[in-house]
Scaffold this motif. Structure first.
Motif, PDB file in Angstrom:
ATOM      1  N   ASP A 223       0.830  -1.206   0.000  1.00 17.92           N
ATOM      2  CA  ASP A 223       0.000   0.000   0.000  1.00 17.92           C
ATOM      3  C   ASP A 223       0.863   1.254   0.000  1.00 17.92           C
ATOM      4  OD1 ASP A 223      -2.480   1.338   0.037  1.00 17.92           O
ATOM      5  OD2 ASP A 223      -3.292  -0.082   1.490  1.00 17.92           O
ATOM      6  N   ASN A 224       0.229   2.378  -0.353  1.00 17.79           N
ATOM      7  CA  ASN A 224       0.930   3.658  -0.359  1.00 17.79           C
ATOM      8  C   ASN A 224       0.027   4.768   0.185  1.00 17.79           C
ATOM      9  OD1 ASN A 224      -0.780   4.637  -2.466  1.00 17.79           O
ATOM     10  ND2 ASN A 224       0.555   3.756  -4.014  1.00 17.79           N
ATOM     11  N   ASP A 225       0.565   5.992   0.195  1.00 17.10           N
ATOM     12  CA  ASP A 225      -0.196   7.127   0.732  1.00 17.10           C
ATOM     13  C   ASP A 225      -0.856   7.962  -0.350  1.00 17.10           C
ATOM     14  OD1 ASP A 225       1.983   8.357  -0.404  1.00 17.10           O
ATOM     15  OD2 ASP A 225       2.640   9.396   1.413  1.00 17.10           O
ATOM     16  N   GLY A 226      -0.839   7.485  -1.596  1.00 20.76           N
ATOM     17  CA  GLY A 226      -1.427   8.220  -2.707  1.00 20.76           C
ATOM     18  C   GLY A 226      -0.490   9.228  -3.325  1.00 20.76           C
ATOM     19  N   GLY A 235      -4.060  -2.184   3.280  1.00 22.21           N
ATOM     20  CA  GLY A 235      -5.030  -1.746   4.282  1.00 22.21           C
ATOM     21  C   GLY A 235      -4.542  -0.582   5.107  1.00 22.21           C
ATOM     22  N   LYS A 236      -3.219  -0.303   5.048  1.00 26.51           N
ATOM     23  CA  LYS A 236      -2.662   0.803   5.827  1.00 26.51           C
ATOM     24  C   LYS A 236      -2.565   2.093   5.022  1.00 26.51           C
ATOM     25  CE  LYS A 236      -0.115  -1.947   9.194  1.00 26.51           C
ATOM     26  NZ  LYS A 236       1.161  -2.165   9.904  1.00 26.51           N
ATOM     27  N   GLY A 237      -2.915   2.028   3.735  1.00 22.50           N
ATOM     28  CA  GLY A 237      -2.835   3.197   2.879  1.00 22.50           C
ATOM     29  C   GLY A 237      -4.156   3.490   2.202  1.00 22.50           C
ATOM     30  N   VAL A 261       6.427  -6.175   0.791  1.00 25.91           N
ATOM     31  CA  VAL A 261       6.423  -5.211   1.892  1.00 25.91           C
ATOM     32  C   VAL A 261       7.773  -5.251   2.594  1.00 25.91           C
ATOM     33  CG1 VAL A 261       3.930  -5.442   2.207  1.00 25.91           C
ATOM     34  CG2 VAL A 261       5.477  -6.832   3.584  1.00 25.91           C
ATOM     35  N   ARG A 262       8.088  -4.185   3.304  1.00 23.72           N
ATOM     36  CA  ARG A 262       9.365  -4.107   4.013  1.00 23.72           C
ATOM     37  C   ARG A 262       9.387  -5.089   5.180  1.00 23.72           C
ATOM     38  NH1 ARG A 262      11.511  -1.578  -0.181  1.00 23.72           N
ATOM     39  NH2 ARG A 262      10.923   0.616  -0.412  1.00 23.72           N
ATOM     40  N   ARG A 275      -7.930 -11.382   5.383  1.00 28.91           N
ATOM     41  CA  ARG A 275      -8.761 -10.197   5.649  1.00 28.91           C
ATOM     42  C   ARG A 275      -9.225  -9.552   4.348  1.00 28.91           C
ATOM     43  NH1 ARG A 275      -5.472  -8.322   8.896  1.00 28.91           N
ATOM     44  NH2 ARG A 275      -4.360  -6.827   7.589  1.00 28.91           N
ATOM     45  N   LEU A 276      -8.333  -9.457   3.386  1.00 31.83           N
ATOM     46  CA  LEU A 276      -8.698  -8.873   2.097  1.00 31.83           C
ATOM     47  C   LEU A 276      -9.750  -9.720   1.382  1.00 31.83           C
ATOM     48  CD1 LEU A 276      -5.173  -7.813   0.729  1.00 31.83           C
ATOM     49  CD2 LEU A 276      -6.937  -6.305   1.675  1.00 31.83           C
TER      50      LEU A 276
END
Length: 286
Positions: A223-226, A235-237, A261-262, A275-276
């Motif tokens: 995920d990213n922050d846009g 789910g975190k972005g 992911v890191r 969850r997804l």
């Protein structure tokens, strides 16, 4: 020549619930405390991508080559698939270099690693189409150089029975939109696409997926922050994961759902996928 992943006729939708789960694993750790690949297997990870920073572990060094070959064997002994080799990136690996000597040297380095992929029976190789920064004025020349390089690599990859998946990239890199990626992989029908949704901020990932469709042969999921890549757990972005999964399914993608992911915790990855899927089914996508 058309590759077997190129669409011929109507695309058959796929069922996300049967996609295997995958993870990109950094080989850098082999130089330190090692990688507990058993934990990935126990957590339910079925497919592995081999990734590394070339300044940490140079696979063209025979010592490192033997180290990684042993690791590949260990993965397979556990019944897991080595799905992809993520080829290195950086100035020395930039296939979009306009200088023919520089791009030729980069192609040569990649071919040496494609030979390793063939020897280790790894049938997919992820390739960055450029390094950066790339200014607007130089972009057309860089695209042209990249397409020449991609065509040459596709030819060699076919001989080695390895499929190249060109990765969409962020910021000023080549391949930062579906339009530019369409042009790049248009250089050769044998080229596939690695859809890294975390890199797509100029358009939505679902738009990219629907435009590139069956050319997508593998994915990087985070995920990213846009605004820029973050490699966060989904789910975190800001990414709409129902739309992403739905677009992939509509276009016949059959997995794996491969996380990038890191410092991945394998149990966290498989819990995230459950969850997804739950959210996707809950919203009427069964």
């Amino acid at each position: 020549m058309k590759a077997d992943f190129t669409a011929e006729g109507p695309v058959r939708p796929s069922d996300p619930s049967v996609w295997p789960v995958g993870a990109s694993v950094s080989l850098d750790a082999l130089k330190g405390d090692g990688i507990d690949i058993g934990a990935f297997r126990q957590a339910g990870i079925h497919c592995v991508e081999l990734a590394w920073r070339n300044d940490v572990i140079d696979l063209l060094d025979p010592v490192n080559e033997r180290l990684v070959e042993s690791f590949v064997g260990k993965i397979r002994e556990m019944g897991m698939e080595v799905w992809t080799m993520h080829l290195p990136y950086g100035p020395e690996w930039d296939v979009s270099a306009v200088d023919s000597a520089a791009s030729g040297a980069a192609i040569g380095r990649h071919i040496r690693l494609l030979n390793l992929a063939n020897r280790w029976n790894i049938r997919n190789a992820v390739l960055h189409p450029s390094w950066e920064p790339i200014g607007d004025k130089e972009r057309p020349a860089r695209r042209a150089a990249c397409k020449r390089s991609l065509s040459a690599l596709a030819e060699e990859a076919e001989r080695l029975q390895v499929r190249i998946a060109v990765e969409c990239l962020p910021r000023t890199c080549l391949g930062n939109t579906s339009g530019e990626m369409t042009e790049l992989v248009g250089a050769d029908d044998r080229l596939g696409v690695c859809c890294d949704v975390n890199h797509l901020v100029r358009e939505t990932p679902q738009h990219f997926i629907r435009r590139l469709g069956p050319r997508i042969v593998t994915v990087h999921m985070s995920d990213n922050d846009g605004t820029d890549e973050k490699h966060w757990l989904p789910g975190k972005g800001v990414i709409d994961w129902n739309e992403v999964i739905g677009a992939l399914a509509e276009n016949g993608y059959r997995g794996p759902f491969l996380f990038e992911v890191r410092k991945p915790d394998p149990y966290e990855l498989t819990a995230c996928w459950r969850r997804l899927l739950h959210d996707y089914d809950r919203d009427g996508h069964k």
